[in-house]
Write a protein that holds these residues in place. Structure first.
Motif, PDB file in Angstrom:
ATOM      1  N   GLY A 193     -56.781  37.073  61.680  1.00 27.73           N
ATOM      2  CA  GLY A 193     -56.831  36.491  62.892  1.00 27.73           C
ATOM      3  C   GLY A 193     -56.934  34.951  62.965  1.00 27.73           C
ATOM      4  N   SER A 194     -57.903  34.567  62.215  1.00 26.93           N
ATOM      5  CA  SER A 194     -58.223  33.096  62.155  1.00 26.93           C
ATOM      6  C   SER A 194     -57.067  32.429  61.811  1.00 26.93           C
ATOM      7  N   LEU A 195     -56.375  32.779  60.803  1.00 27.49           N
ATOM      8  CA  LEU A 195     -55.332  32.052  60.116  1.00 27.49           C
ATOM      9  C   LEU A 195     -53.993  32.053  61.175  1.00 27.49           C
ATOM     10  N   ALA A 196     -53.871  33.250  61.980  1.00 26.35           N
ATOM     11  CA  ALA A 196     -52.906  33.398  62.633  1.00 26.35           C
ATOM     12  C   ALA A 196     -52.938  32.749  63.957  1.00 26.35           C
ATOM     13  N   GLY A 197     -54.293  32.697  64.666  1.00 21.09           N
ATOM     14  CA  GLY A 197     -54.487  32.022  65.896  1.00 21.09           C
ATOM     15  C   GLY A 197     -54.545  33.244  66.912  1.00 21.09           C
ATOM     16  N   GLN A 198     -54.640  32.860  68.399  1.00 19.27           N
ATOM     17  CA  GLN A 198     -54.566  34.056  69.077  1.00 19.27           C
ATOM     18  C   GLN A 198     -53.567  34.983  69.170  1.00 19.27           C
ATOM     19  N   ILE A 199     -53.752  36.062  68.919  1.00 21.59           N
ATOM     20  CA  ILE A 199     -52.506  37.042  68.846  1.00 21.59           C
ATOM     21  C   ILE A 199     -52.029  37.594  70.184  1.00 21.59           C
ATOM     22  N   VAL A 200     -51.122  37.441  70.456  1.00 19.22           N
ATOM     23  CA  VAL A 200     -50.149  37.607  71.838  1.00 19.22           C
ATOM     24  C   VAL A 200     -49.332  38.813  71.975  1.00 19.22           C
ATOM     25  N   SER A 201     -49.005  39.218  70.816  1.00 20.85           N
ATOM     26  CA  SER A 201     -48.257  40.542  70.931  1.00 20.85           C
ATOM     27  C   SER A 201     -48.424  41.460  69.800  1.00 20.85           C
ATOM     28  N   TYR A 202     -48.347  42.693  69.984  1.00 24.86           N
ATOM     29  CA  TYR A 202     -48.772  43.785  69.253  1.00 24.86           C
ATOM     30  C   TYR A 202     -47.533  44.836  69.323  1.00 24.86           C
ATOM     31  N   THR A 203     -46.834  45.138  68.076  1.00 25.27           N
ATOM     32  CA  THR A 203     -45.762  46.170  68.382  1.00 25.27           C
ATOM     33  C   THR A 203     -45.927  47.038  67.042  1.00 25.27           C
ATOM     34  N   PRO A 204     -46.691  48.179  67.209  1.00 23.51           N
ATOM     35  CA  PRO A 204     -46.840  49.211  66.111  1.00 23.51           C
ATOM     36  C   PRO A 204     -45.517  49.959  65.815  1.00 23.51           C
ATOM     37  N   LYS A 205     -45.418  50.635  64.911  1.00 22.94           N
ATOM     38  CA  LYS A 205     -44.328  51.731  64.465  1.00 22.94           C
ATOM     39  C   LYS A 205     -44.917  52.811  65.330  1.00 22.94           C
ATOM     40  N   LYS A 206     -43.834  53.588  65.477  1.00 28.22           N
ATOM     41  CA  LYS A 206     -44.095  55.001  66.268  1.00 28.22           C
ATOM     42  C   LYS A 206     -45.011  56.130  65.658  1.00 28.22           C
ATOM     43  N   VAL A 207     -45.775  56.589  66.541  1.00 28.07           N
ATOM     44  CA  VAL A 207     -46.587  57.885  66.093  1.00 28.07           C
ATOM     45  C   VAL A 207     -45.581  58.633  65.208  1.00 28.07           C
ATOM     46  N   GLY A 208     -45.738  59.429  64.147  1.00 26.86           N
ATOM     47  CA  GLY A 208     -44.996  60.114  63.344  1.00 26.86           C
ATOM     48  C   GLY A 208     -44.012  59.584  62.394  1.00 26.86           C
ATOM     49  N   LYS A 209     -44.076  58.185  62.426  1.00 27.62           N
ATOM     50  CA  LYS A 209     -43.257  57.334  61.456  1.00 27.62           C
ATOM     51  C   LYS A 209     -44.123  57.381  60.096  1.00 27.62           C
ATOM     52  N   GLU A 210     -43.063  57.433  59.021  1.00 29.98           N
ATOM     53  CA  GLU A 210     -43.968  57.337  57.625  1.00 29.98           C
ATOM     54  C   GLU A 210     -43.786  56.004  57.421  1.00 29.98           C
ATOM     55  N   VAL A 211     -44.857  55.369  56.791  1.00 26.12           N
ATOM     56  CA  VAL A 211     -45.033  53.862  56.396  1.00 26.12           C
ATOM     57  C   VAL A 211     -45.499  53.975  54.988  1.00 26.12           C
ATOM     58  N   LYS A 212     -45.054  53.216  54.027  1.00 21.89           N
ATOM     59  CA  LYS A 212     -45.361  52.855  52.611  1.00 21.89           C
ATOM     60  C   LYS A 212     -46.374  51.993  52.529  1.00 21.89           C
ATOM     61  N   LYS A 213     -47.066  52.033  51.400  1.00 17.37           N
ATOM     62  CA  LYS A 213     -48.203  51.272  51.195  1.00 17.37           C
ATOM     63  C   LYS A 213     -47.585  49.757  51.030  1.00 17.37           C
TER      64      LYS A 213
END
Length: 145
Positions: free
Chosen positions: A40-60
């Motif tokens: 968060g410090s590197l990025a600065g103030q976060i202004v947008s968050y777009t998560p993958k959808k519930v039920g979506k498989e995500v890989k490591k």
């Protein structure tokens, strides 16, 4: 609570140091994932968050959400493979929670891990995490949170 260069690093969580994310195994077997205070410090103030959808498989080491600040857009990479079971509606409404409370209200997603025991072994915790973040911050030329 541990700290490195002014960045809070709770020693009871597990970390993917390279991806600047934390994970907490919950009592129901799910895992909560979020960005570190360092991210968060590197990025600065976060202004947008777009998560993958519930039920979506995500890989490591692949994206479970995209976050955007005034100076950076990029993926938040999950530390373990699994299915997304929840997204953070509070962060969707107020992305700045990622900066304000990265280890509490600012979590990103909850997942059902596919192979927790097999994939969590390379995550760091406690003093190991603090030392690894110190080395990463040194290599990155990071002054502090």
């Amino acid at each position: 609570m541990g700290a490195v260069r002014g960045c809070n690093i709770p020693e009871d969580l597990m970390y993917s140091i390279d991806n600047n994310v934390w994970v907490r195994k919950e009592s129901d077997g799910s895992a909560t994932v979020g960005l570190t205070s360092y991210a968060g410090s590197l990025a600065g103030q976060i202004v947008s968050y777009t998560p993958k959808k519930v039920g979506k498989e995500v890989k490591k080491d692949k994206s479970c959400a995209t976050v955007e600040s005034g100076k950076w857009v990029g993926p938040a990479k999950t530390p373990v493979t699994g299915e997304i079971t929840a997204i953070n509606d509070a962060v969707a409404a107020k992305p700045g929670l990622i900066n304000e409370d990265p280890y509490g209200e600012g979590w990103l997603v909850k997942i059902k891990p596919a192979d927790w025991d097999g994939e969590s072994g390379d995550l760091k915790t406690g003093a190991d995490a603090l030392a690894a973040f110190e080395a990463k911050m040194d290599a990155d030329g990071f002054g502090g949170c």
